[in-house]
Design a protein around this motif. Structure first.
Motif, short mmCIF file in Angstrom:
data_model
loop_
_atom_site.label_atom_id
_atom_site.label_comp_id
_atom_site.label_asym_id
_atom_site.label_seq_id
_atom_site.Cartn_x
_atom_site.Cartn_y
_atom_site.Cartn_z
N GLY A 96 -0.59 -4.88 0.59
CA GLY A 96 0.92 -4.50 0.70
C GLY A 96 1.32 -3.49 -0.97
O GLY A 96 0.50 -3.82 -1.95
N ILE A 97 2.13 -2.89 -1.02
CA ILE A 97 2.61 -2.18 -2.01
C ILE A 97 3.63 -3.00 -2.76
O ILE A 97 4.64 -3.45 -2.19
N ALA A 98 3.39 -3.09 -3.94
CA ALA A 98 4.60 -3.98 -4.72
C ALA A 98 5.05 -2.97 -5.56
O ALA A 98 5.18 -1.55 -5.42
N ARG A 99 6.00 -3.36 -6.66
CA ARG A 99 6.83 -2.72 -7.68
C ARG A 99 5.78 -1.62 -8.39
O ARG A 99 4.71 -1.93 -8.76
N VAL A 138 -3.45 -8.39 -7.84
CA VAL A 138 -2.40 -7.12 -8.04
C VAL A 138 -3.28 -6.16 -8.75
O VAL A 138 -3.71 -6.60 -9.92
N MET A 141 -0.78 -5.15 -4.04
CA MET A 141 -1.05 -6.56 -3.65
C MET A 141 -2.20 -6.81 -2.71
O MET A 141 -1.90 -6.18 -1.58
#
Length: 99
Positions: free
Chosen positions: A49-52, A72, A57
């Motif tokens: 998944g894409i985090a900030r 991460v 992630m």
């Protein structure tokens, strides 16, 4: 006075615990982390998944042993181990019906 002292002591304890956890966090180039997870624990990527701020992630797990690791990876290529544990189970739950 005792309640204030107790709260200050608890707050200090929590800050020390947080500092120890941050210090214990392992970061290295992504290739090294992925290789170690595969060779040492038999873990492969199970989710992503894409985090900030452009961080990625990933969840790595071993279906044989049940071990799992969350990483991460930052835009500069450094990967940090965030959490790990046991008893990983792959699940595919249906979405709830529209209400």
């Amino acid at each position: 006075m005792q309640k204030t002292l107790f709260k200050m002591t608890m707050g200090l304890g929590i800050m020390v615990l947080a500092a120890v956890q941050v210090q214990a966090q392992t970061c290295a180039p992504r290739e090294e982390i992925i290789k170690r997870l595969a060779e040492t624990y038999g873990e492969t990527r199970q989710g992503i998944g894409i985090a900030r701020q452009g961080a990625v992630m990933e969840v790595y797990a071993s279906t044989a042993s049940g071990s799992w690791t969350i990483t991460v990876t930052l835009p500069d290529g450094m990967t940090c181990l965030i959490a790990s544990g046991q008893s990983y189970e792959d699940m595919a739950e249906a979405l709830p019906p529209n209400v």
